[in-house]
Enzyme design. Sequence first.
Site, PDB file in Angstrom:
ATOM      1  N   ARG A 342       0.822  -1.020  -0.082  1.00 21.74           N
ATOM      2  CA  ARG A 342       0.135  -0.010   0.101  1.00 21.74           C
ATOM      3  C   ARG A 342       0.762   1.135   0.007  1.00 21.74           C
ATOM      4  NH1 ARG A 342      -5.071  -2.010   2.456  1.00 21.74           N
ATOM      5  NH2 ARG A 342      -5.321  -3.897   1.219  1.00 21.74           N
ATOM      6  N   GLU A 344       0.418   4.168   0.664  1.00 17.78           N
ATOM      7  CA  GLU A 344      -0.480   5.179   1.417  1.00 17.78           C
ATOM      8  C   GLU A 344       0.655   5.890   2.178  1.00 17.78           C
ATOM      9  OE1 GLU A 344      -3.684   4.078   3.846  1.00 17.78           O
ATOM     10  OE2 GLU A 344      -4.142   2.406   2.383  1.00 17.78           O
ATOM     11  N   ARG A 350      -0.487   2.229  13.386  1.00 13.28           N
ATOM     12  CA  ARG A 350      -1.179   1.086  12.676  1.00 13.28           C
ATOM     13  C   ARG A 350      -0.942   0.760  11.304  1.00 13.28           C
ATOM     14  NH1 ARG A 350      -7.509   1.068  12.993  1.00 13.28           N
ATOM     15  NH2 ARG A 350      -7.871   2.980  11.762  1.00 13.28           N
ATOM     16  N   HIS A 351      -0.254   1.629  10.231  1.00 14.06           N
ATOM     17  CA  HIS A 351       0.001   1.172   9.086  1.00 14.06           C
ATOM     18  C   HIS A 351       1.313   1.033   8.816  1.00 14.06           C
ATOM     19  CE1 HIS A 351      -3.919   3.679   8.900  1.00 14.06           C
ATOM     20  NE2 HIS A 351      -4.130   3.047   8.030  1.00 14.06           N
ATOM     21  N   GLU A 495      -9.940  -2.499  13.738  1.00 17.17           N
ATOM     22  CA  GLU A 495     -10.225  -3.257  12.616  1.00 17.17           C
ATOM     23  C   GLU A 495      -8.878  -4.133  12.164  1.00 17.17           C
ATOM     24  OE1 GLU A 495      -9.823  -1.790   8.606  1.00 17.17           O
ATOM     25  OE2 GLU A 495      -9.753  -3.949   8.588  1.00 17.17           O
ATOM     26  N   SER A 498     -11.642  -6.783   6.937  1.00 18.83           N
ATOM     27  CA  SER A 498     -12.689  -6.383   6.302  1.00 18.83           C
ATOM     28  C   SER A 498     -12.973  -7.326   5.116  1.00 18.83           C
ATOM     29  CB  SER A 498     -12.123  -5.084   5.511  1.00 18.83           C
ATOM     30  OG  SER A 498     -13.214  -4.189   5.537  1.00 18.83           O
ATOM     31  N   ARG A 546      -1.304  -6.680  12.618  1.00 16.43           N
ATOM     32  CA  ARG A 546      -2.305  -5.935  13.279  1.00 16.43           C
ATOM     33  C   ARG A 546      -2.951  -7.193  14.267  1.00 16.43           C
ATOM     34  NH1 ARG A 546      -6.285  -1.584  10.154  1.00 16.43           N
ATOM     35  NH2 ARG A 546      -4.566  -0.261   9.505  1.00 16.43           N
TER      36      ARG A 546
END
Lengths: 572, 572
Positions: A342, A344, A350-351, A495, A498, A546
């Site tokens: 990712r 991002e 948490r990323h 979370e 998903s 996670r």
Amino acid sequence: MSETTPVPVESGDKSATALKKEQKKLEKERKIAEAKAKKAAEKSVSGEQNKNEKKQEQVEENNSNWGELPMNQSKEKIKREWTDVSQLNESSVGKSVLIRARLSTSRLQGANLCFVQLRDGLYTVQAVVAKGGANSKSMVQFVGQVPKESIVDVQANVVATSVPIESCTQKTVELQVTSFFVVSKSTLLPLQIEDLSRSQPLLDKQEEDLKQLEQLLRNTNLNEQEKTDLEKKKSECIKFVNVSQEKRLDNRALDLRVPAHQSIFRLQSGVCTLFREQLLTEGFIEIHSPKIISAASESGASVFKLNYFNTHAYLAQSPQLYKQMAICADFNKVFEIGPVFRAENSNTHRHLTEFVGLDLEMTFKDHYHEVLDTLDRLMTTIFHGLETRFSKELESVNNQYPFEPFKFTYPSPRFTFDEAAAMLAELNDPDYIVKDNDFNTRQEKRLGKIIKEKFGVDFFIVDKFHVEVRPFYTMPDPNNPQWANAYDLFMRGEEICSGAQRVHDAELLEKNAKAHGIVIEDIQGYIDSFKYGCSQHAGGGVGLERVVMLYLGLGNIRKASFCPRDPTRLTP
Amino acid sequence: MSETTPVPVESGDKSATALKKEQKKLEKERKIAEAKAKKAAEKSVSGEQNKNEKKQEQVEENNSNWGELPMNQSKEKIKREWTDVSQLNESSVGKSVLIRARLSTSRLQGANLCFVQLRDGLYTVQAVVAKGGANSKSMVQFVGQVPKESIVDVQANVVATSVPIESCTQKTVELQVTSFFVVSKSTLLPLQIEDLSRSQPLLDKQEEDLKQLEQLLRNTNLNEQEKTDLEKKKSECIKFVNVSQEKRLDNRALDLRVPAHQSIFRLQSGVCTLFREQLLTEGFIEIHSPKIISAASESGASVFKLNYFNTHAYLAQSPQLYKQMAICADFNKVFEIGPVFRAENSNTHRHLTEFVGLDLEMTFKDHYHEVLDTLDRLMTTIFHGLETRFSKELESVNNQYPFEPFKFTYPSPRFTFDEAAAMLAELNDPDYIVKDNDFNTRQEKRLGKIIKEKFGVDFFIVDKFHVEVRPFYTMPDPNNPQWANAYDLFMRGEEICSGAQRVHDAELLEKNAKAHGIVIEDIQGYIDSFKYGCSQHAGGGVGLERVVMLYLGLGNIRKASFCPRDPTRLTP
């Protein structure tokens, strides 16, 4: 022989005086250890030059039971029986054992006695080298000067201890060394393992005391004496090196030697094992989908682009399309464990830009809850497995990073999104009124607290998210067009998974894609794959790091990633 | 009720006449099937317009036990008992079962009878829909027109067959259909599953016949009549569509539905499971190393480069450095299953630009053969596990791609490189004289043949490769500086694993790197990591797709990769 001054266990729930006393002692030990390490390292560095002279000296002293072994190039096969540190217990008493381990700490007591702590993974044991018998004074001195973190081969007699050795995991036995050889010698360490292993509450306490003293010092009404006293207190307060997360990661190979970190990755391995065990039992098969893909799979914004021969390509942001392709291809239940990328620019606790995805996809007969039930069963089986199979590892993590045991039931509490939003609304706090039909991070955390209070569990499921916040390939609810057959799984209010029922009808898929403003030509192949008959199916993706972070309450995902990647970190 | 004209099994060892007869029949069947599929697909396409009219018609005819189900959106949970096609056998006789499967083929016989083949993964069963009882003539006609590859729900009574149904995997039973619903309807297929499933020897025979006829046609002495006859023969010869590997991959989701391909990936999943099972049993732990790295790990030439925020990065060519980092960090035995990226412009039967690496690294006590023994035990355990746990899958692959069963012993034959080179030299053929102290591909293949002949096995180990052909981090042999403690593992004369004892001494590592012309600053971190004490260790990397390809004798690695990547292929 038992050491007279065992180092007390560090613990979070001690009285302030006990804590103070402990800090003082630890500080003293640290200073001694540092001085010794420095001395040993200096010797080790300068040692190269006069190695030959020294070797000569050693021979004169008779070093048949101690010394440095040459670099192992596999010269010979020797049939010897080895014992792991973890195997040492009361049943070993009276035996002579051969152990390979790291020299974790050593402490000379006078000329003829040396205490050594040996470490292998998360297990430690105390060893004693005393002059007498075949053991010379030179041997004792040699052992006392071996640099910390060297790897050593130790032959020793196992004896029972009269008092438990609280500083070691193997508390009931001690080793009386009869031979001691260095297999691989360490040099001066950039970071001390003791500093990397120190219990978090102790460091937090220090941090807190420091803050308080600084606040007092900011008081402008202080007289000079008061100021001096506070400054002195402040300097005394800094007893322990508090190694930053970044510095730890810069020295990851050392940082990972810490027993708690050893345990974290043994637990991580365990999560994968339990994940697979459960799914294989339920008839899943494992697939390996490509990570280099021709088009951005989820969203163009957060995808890494690479050069691919004379063209370019992308790194897969999820195995979503490939899992579904497997479903179209009659692999009715599939899972994959693999990297997910990712791009991002999220710099949070948490990323990660690269993480391990535990993905699954399966067909169902009538209702996607068959899949949601599978996910529930899967996750609770993992939690249960960690609890029952990894108690030593959990204890070891707990020593450095105390955490509340993870609570769960099976089946897990399950709420619709609207029900969960209503629970938050009951707080009568505008911050917890859900907007745009989706939770924000703070609301999720709070929801976790509410559910822990009401139901006593750290794991729960939220179902029926609204269609507008889910991808175009999500199946809408048949009774309420605003809802989707989509769910999230939460651990401690964050979370971790998903998932949803996917649209398996080419016509509806195209319609939904258009409604989401997606260029149909870009995904024509994906849409077409549903034209040749496809079972209804659902799935989900779980983030491995996670799960580990939240199960252990680590607070930072980097602690649960072997070599984490974020927007600013590409090494080691 | 038993079908009167069962389709014979395709097999490689039939007499020429039998093969001819079979080809004729299959050809006839193919034409009928194609015509029917076309008709059905036309109906299906045009069906959208007059669906309502048709539905009306159906209702009039009473379709309570047949029809098309609406798209499943998980409207209701229905408690029903399902049976898998694979579970159907003599013990099911007399039961009414509910099955979800693909309609593989259907054949109307007159107005009141329809034979259907149902397929689920690699299992097939015959079903019969006959007019009578609740079954109307319309139902029979409806079933006969359901497009192939549609997913259907069938309720049926299981009956024993008087003659084994050779065209199905479940030969001893047949289903008497009592209700038939389409769950997901297929449209016109770009490729027929029959064509994708056809046995390779049959296609090879056709190819060969064609070649022979073309050769005859090239004869300039032919008269017109002879020419016409040969042309006719040639056109008759092309009975089967021989779908190219590329076209198969372009339609991978369909190609994977073929029972043999279903089996290949079930076996691939099995290899991973067996790999992990064995290593976990031996005390290994699983790690996940980063795939995005800051510097090329093995060689700068064959590495993919990507944009990483404001800088650039590379894709890992192997987890080598990270496995060793795990060793430095006291994870004594580690394995990883993950993607490996190679930007090599190799367009061969055995190279991929992205493949799955089964990697391991472990410390040893005295000799790297401890690790080589582990690899031998591991691989032979995998071979044994495939044989014993996956017999159905092996049979299914064998039906389409006949192969010699894979032979192995434990321990496996082990040779030094020089011994192996000498075996080749004995052939007295200049092509098989080893040059530059390394085998070429042809020599490896021939070596495999020699060892198969001499020792009767398809798996063997070559040890003590020469230092010059191995990476700088390979430990030299202590007795002969030209040799390295390095080995390769071979299956059917192709390398599937390369490994070695690694240099664990920073000083020697730096020296060797310099000798290989490597810029020390580029790998300083790697070298430094061995300064803080490191156990002797060795390891290896196994290519998953190669193991599957070679075990099954598939001849092309693309058949063993879910979605293969090569220099010219990035999709699907």
